[in-house]
Design an enzyme around this catalytic site. Structure first.
Site, mmCIF file in Angstrom:
data_model
loop_
_atom_site.group_PDB
_atom_site.id
_atom_site.type_symbol
_atom_site.label_atom_id
_atom_site.label_comp_id
_atom_site.label_asym_id
_atom_site.label_seq_id
_atom_site.Cartn_x
_atom_site.Cartn_y
_atom_site.Cartn_z
ATOM 1 N N ARG A 232 0.857 -1.182 0.000
ATOM 2 C CA ARG A 232 0.000 0.000 0.000
ATOM 3 C C ARG A 232 0.902 1.244 0.000
ATOM 4 O O ARG A 232 1.386 1.664 1.044
ATOM 5 C CB ARG A 232 -0.889 -0.009 1.246
ATOM 6 C CG ARG A 232 -2.040 0.977 1.224
ATOM 7 C CD ARG A 232 -2.589 1.180 2.625
ATOM 8 N NE ARG A 232 -1.724 2.059 3.397
ATOM 9 C CZ ARG A 232 -1.440 1.891 4.688
ATOM 10 N NH1 ARG A 232 -1.888 0.839 5.344
ATOM 11 N NH2 ARG A 232 -0.667 2.769 5.317
ATOM 12 N N HIS A 236 -3.354 4.715 4.435
ATOM 13 C CA HIS A 236 -4.469 3.776 4.572
ATOM 14 C C HIS A 236 -5.756 4.398 4.044
ATOM 15 O O HIS A 236 -6.557 3.740 3.378
ATOM 16 C CB HIS A 236 -4.643 3.387 6.042
ATOM 17 C CG HIS A 236 -5.825 2.505 6.297
ATOM 18 N ND1 HIS A 236 -5.845 1.172 5.968
ATOM 19 C CD2 HIS A 236 -7.039 2.781 6.856
ATOM 20 C CE1 HIS A 236 -7.014 0.653 6.310
ATOM 21 N NE2 HIS A 236 -7.758 1.603 6.842
ATOM 22 N N TYR A 245 4.152 5.916 11.314
ATOM 23 C CA TYR A 245 4.439 4.517 11.629
ATOM 24 C C TYR A 245 5.326 3.796 10.610
ATOM 25 O O TYR A 245 5.673 2.629 10.818
ATOM 26 C CB TYR A 245 3.131 3.736 11.813
ATOM 27 C CG TYR A 245 2.162 3.821 10.649
ATOM 28 C CD1 TYR A 245 2.302 3.018 9.525
ATOM 29 C CD2 TYR A 245 1.090 4.710 10.686
ATOM 30 C CE1 TYR A 245 1.407 3.087 8.475
ATOM 31 C CE2 TYR A 245 0.186 4.795 9.641
ATOM 32 C CZ TYR A 245 0.346 3.974 8.535
ATOM 33 O OH TYR A 245 -0.546 4.054 7.493
#
Length: 333
Positions: A232, A236, A245
């Site tokens: 990805r 998100h 993160y």
């Protein structure tokens, strides 16, 4: 790529290129306030387009999550109606789910998986030869619903293809912190079904693995679990900050060196299935179609406010009637 038909590889490229452009248009619509939110499919076009292309839209049924825009496009779904779900115009979009044989957007993590098994068992009981394909992510593989559905499908030999798009991040949680053993496909053995790991950015490999699983299910061989390893590259969702993160260099590596659209373009050229002029024409057509879909969904009329109160219950309740009456009084002021 040499062993796939030239018309197939060109179709895969056309759909993936269109999905890439439409994805960019959708992000722009969210930034402009047209969409309240959006989840990008960038980097996962091969996994989605190639798997959907391996199905038969006349017989099979797809159960998507909230990130399968490229699958919907490849499957032939009305894309203005599908994208309307991101604009929150109607529950699950404005397209006909049953006619399209492509389920409504499902934001329940792991939710499409038991739905697919239920449909597949019903299809077999009625004597049909349709196959269900359920999409889910690596994060969803940790949900109880997914395990129960796979066990049920294994026991009853349901004609299902469980398609896991392992994009390495369950929102902000990496694989190593939520997939025990490191492999989703390895779990298939415990459910009595074949498991396959495939390069999710290789459209040809994804197509072949899915076509094999579909043929097995259709012939009575039961379910298959496919783990497509992809990434990805975008957040998100449009409300996510991946910089909190993961390292930017990680995503950039996949964006530059493992881009599925670029990889397929190079493979098509190398196999002689098209030349630069052919692909330039495909690129132009893709951009044009993406713009048409963008304009269609942006200009779609909003539903009447009274639809807030319809399709909530089969028979209305006193409380819902009271709320509807209050709404009418406020609107009429």
């Amino acid at each position: 790529m040499d062993h796939l038909r030239p018309d197939l590889t060109r179709a895969l490229y056309q759909a993936m290129r269109t999905a890439r452009d439409l994805d960019a248009e959708a992000v722009a619509l969210q930034r402009q306030g047209v969409f309240p939110a959006y989840v990008s499919v960038r980097g996962q076009e091969a996994a989605q387009v190639a798997s959907a292309t391996a199905l038969d839209p006349e017989r099979d049924f797809v159960f998507p999550t909230y990130r399968e825009m490229a699958s919907a496009l490849a499957y032939g779904v009305d894309m203005v109606g599908y994208m309307a779900s991101h604009r929150a115009l109607w529950h699950g979009g404005l397209y006909d789910v049953m006619a399209s044989r492509f389920g409504a957007v499902n934001a329940v993590v792991g939710g499409p998986v038991p739905h697919a098994v239920g449909w597949a068992v019903g299809e077999r009981l009625r004597g049909g030869d349709g196959v269900a394909l359920s999409y889910f992510g690596d994060g969803a593989s940790s949900e109880g619903d997914v395990h129960e559905a796979m066990n049920f499908a294994g026991v009853f030999g349901a004609p299902v293809v469980f398609f896991c798009q392992n994009n390495r991040w369950a929102l902000s949680v990496p694989n190593e912190r939520q997939v025990a053993g490191g492999s989703v496909a390895a779990r298939a053995e415990g459910y009595g079904m074949p498991g396959a790991v495939v390069d999710g950015n290789d459209a040809g490999a994804v197509y072949e693995a899915t076509a094999e699983a579909v043929a097995r299910a259709r012939s009575g061989g039961g379910p298959t679990l496919i783990e497509a390893l992809t990434y990805r590259v975008e957040p998100h969702s449009t409300s996510d900050d991946p910089g909190r993160y993961r390292e930017d260099t990680e995503a950039e590596h996949w964006r530059v060196h493992r881009d599925p659209v670029a990889l397929l373009r190079a493979a098509v050229l190398a196999a002689g299935h098209a030349d630069e002029a052919d692909l330039a024409e495909a690129d132009a057509e893709a951009a044009g179609r993406a713009e048409e879909i963008r304009d269609g969904v942006a200009g779609a009329p909003e539903p009447h406010g009274s639809e807030l109160f319809t399709h909530v219950f089969r028979e209305t309740t006193e409380e819902l009637t009271r709320q509807h009456r209050t709404w009418q009084e406020e609107v009429e002021l």
